[in-house]
Design an enzyme around this catalytic site. Structure first.
Site, PDB file in Angstrom:
ATOM      1  N   GLY A  22       0.835  -1.205   0.000  1.00  0.00           N
ATOM      2  CA  GLY A  22       0.000   0.000   0.000  1.00  0.00           C
ATOM      3  C   GLY A  22       0.863   1.246   0.000  1.00  0.00           C
ATOM      4  CB  VAL A 100      -4.379  -2.256   1.857  1.00  0.00           C
ATOM      5  CG1 VAL A 100      -3.117  -2.916   1.316  1.00  0.00           C
ATOM      6  CG2 VAL A 100      -4.999  -3.142   2.943  1.00  0.00           C
ATOM      7  CB  THR A 142      -7.271   2.666  10.990  1.00  0.00           C
ATOM      8  OG1 THR A 142      -6.240   3.656  10.995  1.00  0.00           O
ATOM      9  CG2 THR A 142      -8.111   2.773  12.243  1.00  0.00           C
ATOM     10  CG  PHE A 172      -1.146   7.625  16.473  1.00  0.00           C
ATOM     11  CD1 PHE A 172      -2.479   7.561  16.859  1.00  0.00           C
ATOM     12  CD2 PHE A 172      -0.289   6.628  16.897  1.00  0.00           C
ATOM     13  CE1 PHE A 172      -2.947   6.518  17.660  1.00  0.00           C
ATOM     14  CE2 PHE A 172      -0.731   5.577  17.699  1.00  0.00           C
ATOM     15  CZ  PHE A 172      -2.067   5.526  18.083  1.00  0.00           C
ATOM     16  CB  ALA A 232      -9.710   5.080  21.838  1.00  0.00           C
ATOM     17  CB  CYS A 286      -8.833   9.103   9.787  1.00  0.00           C
ATOM     18  SG  CYS A 286      -7.443   8.598   8.781  1.00  0.00           S
ATOM     19  CD  GLN A 288     -18.742  10.327   7.956  1.00  0.00           C
ATOM     20  OE1 GLN A 288     -19.217  11.427   8.190  1.00  0.00           O
ATOM     21  NE2 GLN A 288     -18.949   9.712   6.825  1.00  0.00           N
TER      22      GLN A 288
HETATM   23  N1  LIG Z   1      -4.463   9.011   5.568  1.00  0.00           N
HETATM   24  C1  LIG Z   1      -4.108   9.112   6.822  1.00  0.00           C
HETATM   25  O1  LIG Z   1      -3.759  10.191   7.280  1.00  0.00           O
HETATM   26  C2  LIG Z   1      -4.095   7.919   7.729  1.00  0.00           C
HETATM   27  C3  LIG Z   1      -3.466   8.013   8.982  1.00  0.00           C
HETATM   28  C4  LIG Z   1      -3.450   6.904   9.805  1.00  0.00           C
HETATM   29  C5  LIG Z   1      -4.012   5.701   9.393  1.00  0.00           C
HETATM   30  N2  LIG Z   1      -4.605   5.619   8.167  1.00  0.00           N
HETATM   31  C6  LIG Z   1      -5.129   4.313   7.751  1.00  0.00           C
HETATM   32  O2  LIG Z   1      -4.130   3.708   6.887  1.00  0.00           O
HETATM   33  C7  LIG Z   1      -4.762   2.918   5.869  1.00  0.00           C
HETATM   34  C8  LIG Z   1      -4.326   3.413   4.510  1.00  0.00           C
HETATM   35  O3  LIG Z   1      -4.742   4.757   4.376  1.00  0.00           O
HETATM   36  P1  LIG Z   1      -4.204   5.684   3.210  1.00  0.00           P
HETATM   37  O4  LIG Z   1      -4.724   7.045   3.473  1.00  0.00           O
HETATM   38  O5  LIG Z   1      -2.760   5.471   3.029  1.00  0.00           O
HETATM   39  O6  LIG Z   1      -4.982   5.041   1.954  1.00  0.00           O
HETATM   40  P2  LIG Z   1      -4.627   5.186   0.419  1.00  0.00           P
HETATM   41  O7  LIG Z   1      -5.868   4.894  -0.350  1.00  0.00           O
HETATM   42  O8  LIG Z   1      -3.911   6.467   0.170  1.00  0.00           O
HETATM   43  O9  LIG Z   1      -3.557   4.002   0.159  1.00  0.00           O
HETATM   44  C9  LIG Z   1      -3.879   2.643   0.187  1.00  0.00           C
HETATM   45  C10 LIG Z   1      -3.135   1.966  -0.966  1.00  0.00           C
HETATM   46  O10 LIG Z   1      -3.254   0.556  -0.855  1.00  0.00           O
HETATM   47  C11 LIG Z   1      -3.282   0.004  -2.165  1.00  0.00           C
HETATM   48  N3  LIG Z   1      -3.808  -1.356  -2.101  1.00  0.00           N
HETATM   49  C12 LIG Z   1      -5.057  -1.759  -1.758  1.00  0.00           C
HETATM   50  N4  LIG Z   1      -5.124  -3.098  -1.756  1.00  0.00           N
HETATM   51  C13 LIG Z   1      -3.891  -3.554  -2.088  1.00  0.00           C
HETATM   52  C14 LIG Z   1      -3.328  -4.857  -2.243  1.00  0.00           C
HETATM   53  N5  LIG Z   1      -4.060  -5.962  -2.015  1.00  0.00           N
HETATM   54  N6  LIG Z   1      -2.027  -4.972  -2.618  1.00  0.00           N
HETATM   55  C15 LIG Z   1      -1.273  -3.860  -2.841  1.00  0.00           C
HETATM   56  N7  LIG Z   1      -1.757  -2.609  -2.700  1.00  0.00           N
HETATM   57  C16 LIG Z   1      -3.048  -2.451  -2.323  1.00  0.00           C
HETATM   58  C17 LIG Z   1      -4.140   0.973  -2.946  1.00  0.00           C
HETATM   59  O11 LIG Z   1      -3.947   0.866  -4.346  1.00  0.00           O
HETATM   60  C18 LIG Z   1      -3.678   2.321  -2.352  1.00  0.00           C
HETATM   61  O12 LIG Z   1      -2.665   2.907  -3.136  1.00  0.00           O
HETATM   62  C19 LIG Z   1      -6.256   3.021   6.142  1.00  0.00           C
HETATM   63  O13 LIG Z   1      -6.623   1.956   6.956  1.00  0.00           O
HETATM   64  C20 LIG Z   1      -6.390   4.322   6.925  1.00  0.00           C
HETATM   65  O14 LIG Z   1      -7.525   4.328   7.740  1.00  0.00           O
HETATM   66  C21 LIG Z   1      -4.649   6.693   7.324  1.00  0.00           C
HETATM   67  O1  LIG Z   2      -9.334  22.269  15.847  1.00  0.00           O
HETATM   68  C1  LIG Z   2      -9.565  21.641  14.796  1.00  0.00           C
HETATM   69  C2  LIG Z   2      -8.688  20.661  14.281  1.00  0.00           C
HETATM   70  C3  LIG Z   2      -9.028  20.006  13.114  1.00  0.00           C
HETATM   71  N1  LIG Z   2     -10.177  20.302  12.456  1.00  0.00           N
HETATM   72  C4  LIG Z   2     -10.527  19.571  11.235  1.00  0.00           C
HETATM   73  O2  LIG Z   2     -10.488  18.190  11.510  1.00  0.00           O
HETATM   74  C5  LIG Z   2     -10.146  17.450  10.340  1.00  0.00           C
HETATM   75  C6  LIG Z   2      -9.014  16.482  10.626  1.00  0.00           C
HETATM   76  O3  LIG Z   2      -7.818  17.211  10.872  1.00  0.00           O
HETATM   77  P1  LIG Z   2      -6.470  16.505  11.365  1.00  0.00           P
HETATM   78  O4  LIG Z   2      -6.761  15.621  12.492  1.00  0.00           O
HETATM   79  O5  LIG Z   2      -5.488  17.568  11.573  1.00  0.00           O
HETATM   80  O6  LIG Z   2      -6.024  15.690  10.055  1.00  0.00           O
HETATM   81  P2  LIG Z   2      -6.016  14.123   9.679  1.00  0.00           P
HETATM   82  O7  LIG Z   2      -4.974  13.966   8.644  1.00  0.00           O
HETATM   83  O8  LIG Z   2      -7.403  13.676   9.375  1.00  0.00           O
HETATM   84  O9  LIG Z   2      -5.485  13.373  10.991  1.00  0.00           O
HETATM   85  C7  LIG Z   2      -6.336  12.663  11.878  1.00  0.00           C
HETATM   86  O10 LIG Z   2      -6.604  11.380  11.387  1.00  0.00           O
HETATM   87  C8  LIG Z   2      -5.420  10.579  11.133  1.00  0.00           C
HETATM   88  C9  LIG Z   2      -5.887   9.301  10.484  1.00  0.00           C
HETATM   89  O11 LIG Z   2      -6.302   8.345  11.378  1.00  0.00           O
HETATM   90  C10 LIG Z   2      -4.706  10.360  12.459  1.00  0.00           C
HETATM   91  O12 LIG Z   2      -3.563   9.551  12.233  1.00  0.00           O
HETATM   92  C11 LIG Z   2      -4.318  11.718  13.046  1.00  0.00           C
HETATM   93  O13 LIG Z   2      -3.701  11.531  14.312  1.00  0.00           O
HETATM   94  C12 LIG Z   2      -5.590  12.554  13.209  1.00  0.00           C
HETATM   95  O14 LIG Z   2      -5.251  13.869  13.661  1.00  0.00           O
HETATM   96  C13 LIG Z   2      -9.798  18.504   9.280  1.00  0.00           C
HETATM   97  O15 LIG Z   2     -10.906  18.690   8.434  1.00  0.00           O
HETATM   98  C14 LIG Z   2      -9.529  19.751  10.098  1.00  0.00           C
HETATM   99  O16 LIG Z   2      -9.773  20.927   9.392  1.00  0.00           O
HETATM  100  C15 LIG Z   2     -11.042  21.271  12.951  1.00  0.00           C
HETATM  101  O17 LIG Z   2     -12.086  21.539  12.371  1.00  0.00           O
HETATM  102  N2  LIG Z   2     -10.703  21.915  14.110  1.00  0.00           N
END
Ligand SMILES: NC(=O)c1ccc[n+]([C@@H]2O[C@H](COP(=O)([O-])OP(=O)(O)OC[C@H]3O[C@@H](n4cnc5c(N)ncnc54)[C@H](O)[C@@H]3O)[C@@H](O)[C@H]2O)c1
Ligand SMILES: O=c1ccn([C@@H]2O[C@H](COP(=O)(O)OP(=O)(O)O[C@H]3O[C@H](CO)[C@@H](O)[C@H](O)[C@H]3O)[C@@H](O)[C@H]2O)c(=O)[nH]1
EC number: 1.1.1.22
Length: 494
Positions: A22, A100, A142, A172, A232, A286, A288
């Site tokens: 991923g 992924v 996640t 995180f 959480a 993330c 919602q």
């Molecule tokens: N975006 C964030 O800030 C954030 C932060 C913390 C945790 N997470 C969690 O991390 C995970 C990934 O999130 P993301 O934002 O990186 O998603 P993303 O959609 O940007 O990336 C996921 C990637 O996985 C690939 N993929 C899916 N199935 C696959 C497979 N079987 N083999 C190889 N590749 C595959 C997809 O093509 C995609 O490029 C989710 O569970 C998300 O909830 C995201």
């Molecule tokens: O005081 C605030 C702080 C944030 N936001 C909004 O909340 C959303 C999420 O913001 P933020 O948490 O900064 O960004 P994410 O990249 O979604 O990060 C969250 O979600 C990730 C995915 O799980 C976690 O890893 C991070 O710790 C967690 O902060 C955005 O629309 C922000 O504009 C507000 O409206 N008010």
């Protein structure tokens, strides 16, 4: 003799190989930082999406994240590689991170709430199929609590004598600050089985992070605590925003100012000042999704009261977005039909081009429902992305790109421009939906001069000074701030 034996042993200690399945917002930056901080480890990021991997190997990375280009440039081709040869690199790796998609299910059992583990399961089955040596498999995505147990079953079902250790190592990082967060994490969390093999695997992953993370910031727990802590943490963070947003509605009704209230509340060291900015609502991939997932787990565990408590965080967020749309429409004589509304900012927060679950989608859809003509400017989001977002069904965005619906019909009432002045020219109203720094320093006099009168500003991020804009002649609505006389006379909104 002893020294030569030692040398043989040293040579026998092979370079640790990490493979991450991923190459998305998490896999890409996380692995780039591991590669940067651990030159002695080879890191390969693999993905089923060819265009994504091509972009990671090009000068235009697939995601915009401050500082990321620099990190990738330093180690790509040295000990950081991006590849579509998923099976080869999984087979060769000692530690496999799985990062992924884990979207919300849209059909069947748990639809609208439960996590869809299709991509996770297929990754796990592939690992089981191609592995020929022992592996540490790390949950980076996640996932619901107890996923590790399911993954263990898939892997060990067909283990061919291979030993798999499953770890939970939730991420995180927040978008827009991903590199900073990865360089200096508040904590790294590693959950594993409480067996000698489990502890060994935890230590192996700890050793990777210990290259740059102080030991007291690396927390180790059992698997279920690690999995649940991620859900959480996001629920707590989102709850703070819904709390301040709920108070913002009351501020508007009473004449209090939400910025002053949040400041006063946050001064209490038990509460703290961060994450108390009232807004048009939280977005992002993330919050919602993870809360819905938590709600579903509570329901499955016979805890409806707990489920309802967390559900309310999302309800308030939806309320905040529809309240904003209602303010726009009601202040503009209860109709925006045929009126040009400029939207500044479409990304879910500043410093990212990510639009997943951005409140801008709901606000634009609400305005389109009232037949507005919308002109959008965001410095990092393309027209194609915006059109896709407005046409996509709920939750479709969270599937790999090539599995998302293609060529949706463009929404004709929406146009996208590459300049805030162009977006606002001839507009009746202007909505600020992302807090990009450049929106703070726009020439609002020039914007006012080129807009229809009365000219309205609806600030969904509280980034402009309402008094200054009122002096120019705008009618201003700022979330949770004392209302403009004009707005006070408008019908109450719910
Ligand atoms: N975006 C964030 O800030 C954030 C932060 C913390 C945790 N997470 C969690 O991390 C995970 C990934 O999130 P993301 O934002 O990186 O998603 P993303 O959609 O940007 O990336 C996921 C990637 O996985 C690939 N993929 C899916 N199935 C696959 C497979 N079987 N083999 C190889 N590749 C595959 C997809 O093509 C995609 O490029 C989710 O569970 C998300 O909830 C995201
Ligand atoms: O005081 C605030 C702080 C944030 N936001 C909004 O909340 C959303 C999420 O913001 P933020 O948490 O900064 O960004 P994410 O990249 O979604 O990060 C969250 O979600 C990730 C995915 O799980 C976690 O890893 C991070 O710790 C967690 O902060 C955005 O629309 C922000 O504009 C507000 O409206 N008010």
């Amino acid at each position: 003799m002893v020294s030569s034996d030692l040398r043989v042993t040293d040579l026998a200690v092979k370079m640790v190989k990490i493979c991450c399945i991923g190459a998305g917002y998490v896999g890409g930056p996380t692995m780039a930082v591991i590669a940067l901080k651990c030159p002695d480890i080879e890191v390969v990021v693999v993905d089923i999406s060819k265009p994504r991997i091509e972009a990671w190997n090009s000068d235009t990375l697939p995601i915009y994240e401050p500082g990321l280009d620099d990190v990738v440039k330093q180690c790509r081709g040295r000990n950081l590689f991006f590849s579509t040869d998923v099976e080869k690199h999984v087979a060769e790796a000692d530690i496999i991170f799985v990062s992924v998609n884990t979207p919300t299910k849209t059909r069947g059992l748990g639809a609208g709430k439960a996590a869809d583990l299709t991509y996770w399961e297929s990754a796990a089955r592939m690992i089981a199929d191609v592995s020929k040596s022992d592996k540490i498999v790390v949950e980076k995505s996640t996932v619901p609590v107890k996923t590790a147990e399911a993954i263990e079953k898939i892997l060990t079902h067909n283990s061919k004598g291979i030993n798999y250790q499953i770890l939970s190592n939730p991420e995180f990082l927040a978008e827009g600050t991903a590199i900073e967060d990865l360089f200096k994490p508040d904590r790294v969390l590693i959950g594993g089985r409480e067996t000698p093999e489990g502890r060994k695997a935890v230590q192996a992953l700890k050793d990777v992070y210990a290259h740059w993370v102080p030991e007291d910031r690396i927390l180790t727990t059992n698997l279920w605590s690690a999995e649940l802590s991620k859900l959480a943490a996001n629920a707590f963070l989102a709850q703070r925003i819904s709390s301040v947003n709920a108070i913002s509605a009351l501020c508007e009704a009473t004449g209090a100012n939400v910025t002053e209230v949040a400041y006063a509340v946050g001064k209490d060291t038990r509460i703290g000042p961060k994450f108390l900015n009232a807004s048009v609502g939280f977005g992002g991939s993330c919050f919602q999704k993870d809360i819905l997932n938590l709600v579903y787990i509570c329901e499955c565990n016979g805890l409806p009261e707990v489920a309802n408590y967390w559900k309310q965080v999302i309800k308030i967020n939806d309320y905040q977005k529809s309240r904003f749309v209602n303010r726009v429409v009601s202040s503009m004589f209860n109709t925006v039909a045929g009126k040009k509304i400029a939207v500044l900012g479409f990304a879910f927060k500043k410093d990212t081009g990510d639009t997943r679950e951005t409140p801008a989608i709901d606000v634009c859809k609400g305005l389109l429902g009232d037949k507005a003509q919308i002109s959008i400017y965001d410095p990092q989001v393309t027209e194609d992305q915006i059109q896709r977002d407005l046409a996509m069904n709920k939750f479709d965005w969270d599937h790999p790109m090539h599995l998302q619906p293609t060529s949706p019909t463009a929404v004709k009432q929406v146009s996208c421009v590459w300049d805030a002045y162009e977006a606002t020219k001839g507009a009746h109203g202007l909505c600020i939906l992302t807090e990009w720094d450049e929106f703070k320093t726009l020439d609002y006099q020039k914007i006012f001069d080129n807009m229809q009168k009365p000219a309205f500003v609806f600030d969904g991020r509280n980034i402009v000074d309402p008094e200054k804009l009122r002096e120019i002649g705008f009618i201003v609505y700022s979330i949770g701030k004392p209302l403009d006389a004009w707005l006070k006379d408008m019908p109450a909104v719910a």
